[in-house]
Design a protein around this motif. Structure first.
Motif, PDB file in Angstrom:
ATOM      1  N   ARG A 166      -4.425  17.437   2.230  1.00  0.00           N
ATOM      2  CA  ARG A 166      -4.089  16.478   1.207  1.00  0.00           C
ATOM      3  C   ARG A 166      -4.255  17.238  -0.187  1.00  0.00           C
ATOM      4  NH1 ARG A 166      -6.415  10.408  -0.311  1.00  0.00           N
ATOM      5  NH2 ARG A 166      -5.045  10.032  -2.259  1.00  0.00           N
ATOM      6  N   ASP A 167      -5.160  18.309  -0.443  1.00  0.00           N
ATOM      7  CA  ASP A 167      -5.374  18.602  -1.581  1.00  0.00           C
ATOM      8  C   ASP A 167      -5.708  20.150  -1.899  1.00  0.00           C
ATOM      9  OD1 ASP A 167      -9.198  18.480  -2.080  1.00  0.00           O
ATOM     10  OD2 ASP A 167      -7.827  19.122  -0.360  1.00  0.00           O
ATOM     11  N   ASN A 168      -5.207  20.908  -0.714  1.00  0.00           N
ATOM     12  CA  ASN A 168      -5.281  22.322  -0.666  1.00  0.00           C
ATOM     13  C   ASN A 168      -4.312  22.959  -1.862  1.00  0.00           C
ATOM     14  OD1 ASN A 168      -2.705  23.539   0.548  1.00  0.00           O
ATOM     15  ND2 ASN A 168      -3.126  22.031   1.740  1.00  0.00           N
ATOM     16  N   PHE A 169      -3.328  21.979  -2.227  1.00  0.00           N
ATOM     17  CA  PHE A 169      -2.297  22.547  -3.198  1.00  0.00           C
ATOM     18  C   PHE A 169      -2.805  22.952  -4.462  1.00  0.00           C
ATOM     19  CE2 PHE A 169      -1.361  19.206  -6.309  1.00  0.00           C
ATOM     20  CZ  PHE A 169      -1.853  18.023  -5.378  1.00  0.00           C
ATOM     21  N   ILE A 170      -3.801  22.101  -4.991  1.00  0.00           N
ATOM     22  CA  ILE A 170      -4.442  22.637  -6.113  1.00  0.00           C
ATOM     23  C   ILE A 170      -4.931  24.018  -6.256  1.00  0.00           C
ATOM     24  CG2 ILE A 170      -6.102  21.780  -8.140  1.00  0.00           C
ATOM     25  CD1 ILE A 170      -5.687  18.863  -6.756  1.00  0.00           C
ATOM     26  N   TYR A 171      -5.777  24.066  -5.374  1.00  0.00           N
ATOM     27  CA  TYR A 171      -6.517  25.298  -5.254  1.00  0.00           C
ATOM     28  C   TYR A 171      -5.562  26.558  -4.882  1.00  0.00           C
ATOM     29  CZ  TYR A 171      -9.704  28.962  -3.152  1.00  0.00           C
ATOM     30  OH  TYR A 171     -10.330  30.152  -3.132  1.00  0.00           O
ATOM     31  N   HIS A 172      -4.548  26.259  -3.809  1.00  0.00           N
ATOM     32  CA  HIS A 172      -3.810  27.658  -3.691  1.00  0.00           C
ATOM     33  C   HIS A 172      -2.843  27.826  -4.813  1.00  0.00           C
ATOM     34  CE1 HIS A 172      -4.605  26.681   0.846  1.00  0.00           C
ATOM     35  NE2 HIS A 172      -5.521  27.773   0.311  1.00  0.00           N
ATOM     36  N   GLU A 173      -2.500  26.766  -5.604  1.00  0.00           N
ATOM     37  CA  GLU A 173      -1.657  27.122  -6.621  1.00  0.00           C
ATOM     38  C   GLU A 173      -2.159  27.636  -8.037  1.00  0.00           C
ATOM     39  OE1 GLU A 173       1.462  23.318  -5.985  1.00  0.00           O
ATOM     40  OE2 GLU A 173       0.800  23.788  -8.039  1.00  0.00           O
ATOM     41  N   GLY A 182      -2.897  29.596   2.604  1.00  0.00           N
ATOM     42  CA  GLY A 182      -2.232  28.995   1.804  1.00  0.00           C
ATOM     43  C   GLY A 182      -1.949  29.804   0.577  1.00  0.00           C
ATOM     44  N   THR A 183      -2.760  30.763   0.239  1.00  0.00           N
ATOM     45  CA  THR A 183      -2.670  31.483  -0.756  1.00  0.00           C
ATOM     46  C   THR A 183      -1.543  32.257  -0.786  1.00  0.00           C
ATOM     47  OG1 THR A 183      -5.012  31.410  -1.461  1.00  0.00           O
ATOM     48  CG2 THR A 183      -3.963  33.492  -2.478  1.00  0.00           C
ATOM     49  N   LEU A 184      -1.371  32.812   0.550  1.00  0.00           N
ATOM     50  CA  LEU A 184      -0.153  33.881   1.007  1.00  0.00           C
ATOM     51  C   LEU A 184       1.187  33.317   0.652  1.00  0.00           C
ATOM     52  CD1 LEU A 184       0.830  36.566   2.445  1.00  0.00           C
ATOM     53  CD2 LEU A 184       0.774  35.353   4.363  1.00  0.00           C
ATOM     54  N   ARG A 185       1.106  32.136   1.237  1.00  0.00           N
ATOM     55  CA  ARG A 185       2.320  31.098   0.764  1.00  0.00           C
ATOM     56  C   ARG A 185       2.814  31.037  -0.409  1.00  0.00           C
ATOM     57  NH1 ARG A 185       2.958  24.922   2.147  1.00  0.00           N
ATOM     58  NH2 ARG A 185       1.543  24.725   0.269  1.00  0.00           N
ATOM     59  N   LEU A 212       0.903  25.983   5.863  1.00  0.00           N
ATOM     60  CA  LEU A 212       0.296  26.616   5.269  1.00  0.00           C
ATOM     61  C   LEU A 212       0.611  28.191   5.824  1.00  0.00           C
ATOM     62  CD1 LEU A 212      -3.454  25.330   4.497  1.00  0.00           C
ATOM     63  CD2 LEU A 212      -1.297  25.205   3.134  1.00  0.00           C
ATOM     64  N   CYS A 213       1.000  28.141   6.943  1.00  0.00           N
ATOM     65  CA  CYS A 213       1.288  29.340   7.509  1.00  0.00           C
ATOM     66  C   CYS A 213       2.802  29.743   7.484  1.00  0.00           C
ATOM     67  CB  CYS A 213       0.788  29.385   8.732  1.00  0.00           C
ATOM     68  SG  CYS A 213      -0.941  29.241   8.954  1.00  0.00           S
ATOM     69  N   GLN A 220       5.767  34.850   8.628  1.00  0.00           N
ATOM     70  CA  GLN A 220       6.822  35.888   9.038  1.00  0.00           C
ATOM     71  C   GLN A 220       7.544  36.578   7.906  1.00  0.00           C
ATOM     72  OE1 GLN A 220       6.152  35.952  12.068  1.00  0.00           O
ATOM     73  NE2 GLN A 220       4.702  34.245  12.055  1.00  0.00           N
ATOM     74  N   ASP A 221       7.361  36.245   6.824  1.00  0.00           N
ATOM     75  CA  ASP A 221       8.090  36.767   5.549  1.00  0.00           C
ATOM     76  C   ASP A 221       7.705  38.403   5.785  1.00  0.00           C
ATOM     77  OD1 ASP A 221       8.603  36.115   2.099  1.00  0.00           O
ATOM     78  OD2 ASP A 221       8.642  38.193   3.141  1.00  0.00           O
ATOM     79  N   PRO A 222       8.833  39.267   5.683  1.00  0.00           N
ATOM     80  CA  PRO A 222       8.709  40.555   5.967  1.00  0.00           C
ATOM     81  C   PRO A 222       7.745  41.259   5.156  1.00  0.00           C
ATOM     82  CG  PRO A 222      11.010  40.116   5.345  1.00  0.00           C
ATOM     83  CD  PRO A 222      10.383  38.725   5.475  1.00  0.00           C
ATOM     84  N   ARG A 223       7.604  40.599   3.915  1.00  0.00           N
ATOM     85  CA  ARG A 223       6.801  41.128   2.800  1.00  0.00           C
ATOM     86  C   ARG A 223       5.085  40.937   2.936  1.00  0.00           C
ATOM     87  NH1 ARG A 223       8.361  37.953  -2.258  1.00  0.00           N
ATOM     88  NH2 ARG A 223       8.672  36.419  -0.519  1.00  0.00           N
TER      89      ARG A 223
END
Ligand code: SAM
Length: 283
Positions: A60-67, A92-95, A126-127, A131-134
């Motif tokens: 529910r609230d991870n978006f705040i931290y990861h953004e 989540g940070t990677l995304r 979050l994952c 698979q992004d090649p970067r």
């Protein structure tokens, strides 16, 4: 096992606080060489991951931290191409980093591979960029990785680690920051989760001091709400050679990806600190 009307509570003995979420089931639990990983289902916050019985991430609230640990630092940097994440096992940070098209490569150094594998199973959203090649993953100690990294090879370093305990303790001292300074490019910026301005002000002071001792001329803290962490009020501290007050506001206003918390007004407002915090930190 049904746990209706049961609660998971994180007690912070040091600060005399506790926070609880009502849970309906324990979905997974394992002891890795580094920590205990537990996954719960909650009534109001979706899935919950704890590490060593401490709140880590919820649906529910991870978006705040990861953004807030990614977009302010990336839009402050003039042209981030090479990004390194230390920790960040839930991905989540990677995304969020990968939403920036100008970023060419992100290397994530997470000491505990099991955190990522469990996140892939219970936090697939979050994952979704894994698979992004970067994206490149190294499962090792970030302190050791940074000590071996080449000079001036990284534009932005994001330290998304657990609290300064155990394997994360060495991520909060001047020796590590000196390595980060050496590895960063001329305009490089370090961003580190820097705990609660209310409960951990002495630590926040020591982070600024250690970053300055390591050669970062400028340090700046931003803050945001994060209800599952002690006090519900969290921070990220930036460190750079050049100023940290300018950011690419036009690119924020015209960004092509969605955010739920971060925007240009939040970027500027998040650096406005209460008097008791500004008085405690170096100018
Ligand atoms: N958002 C969370 C917070 O602010 O507490 C942190 C997210 S992430 C799960 C934290 C990660 O840091 C954990 O997966 C942990 O294994 C990792 N970590 C701790 N010390 C580390 C180190 N020295 N090198 C690399 N990863 C480390």
């Amino acid at each position: 096992m049904s746990l209706d009307n049961h609660w998971f509570t994180e007690v912070d003995i040091t600060h005399g606080t506790a926070f609880s979420l009502r849970i309906t089931a324990k979905l997974h639990e394992e002891q890795t060489p580094f920590q205990r990983i537990t996954i719960y289902d909650t009534t109001e916050f979706g899935k919950l991951m704890t590490l060593d019985q401490m709140f880590m991430v919820t649906d529910r609230d991870n978006f705040i931290y990861h953004e807030m640990i990614t977009h302010p630092v990336l839009f402050t940097h003039p042209a981030p191409r090479q990004v390194v994440i230390i920790g960040g096992g839930d991905c989540g940070t990677l995304r969020e980093v990968l939403k920036h098209d100008e970023v060419k490569q992100v290397v994530q150094i997470e000491i505990d591979e099991r955190v990522t594998r469990v996140a892939e199973q219970y936090f697939p959203q979050l994952c979704e960029s894994n698979q992004d090649p970067r994206a490149h993953f190294h499962f090792q100690d970030g302190i050791k990785w940074m000590a071996a990294a080449p000079d001036h090879s990284v534009d932005v370093i994001i330290v998304d680690s657990t609290d300064p305990l155990g394997p994360a303790e060495g991520l909060f001292d001047s020796a590590f920051y000196r390595q980060c300074r050496r590895v960063l490019t001329a305009h490089g910026i370090l961003a580190q989760q820097s705990e609660s301005p209310l409960l951990h002000l002495p630590l926040l002071q020591s982070i600024h001091q250690a970053m300055r001792e390591a050669g970062f001329a400028n340090t700046r803290t931003l803050h945001f709400p994060q209800c599952i962490y002690p006090s519900g009020w969290w921070s990220v501290t930036l460190a750079g050679a050049s100023g940290l007050t300018q950011f690419r506001i036009n690119e924020v206003l015209n960004k092509k990806f969605n955010t739920l918390y971060y925007n240009a007004d939040i970027h500027q407002a998040s650096f406005a600190l209460p008097t008791f915090v500004t008085e405690a930190l170096p100018r």
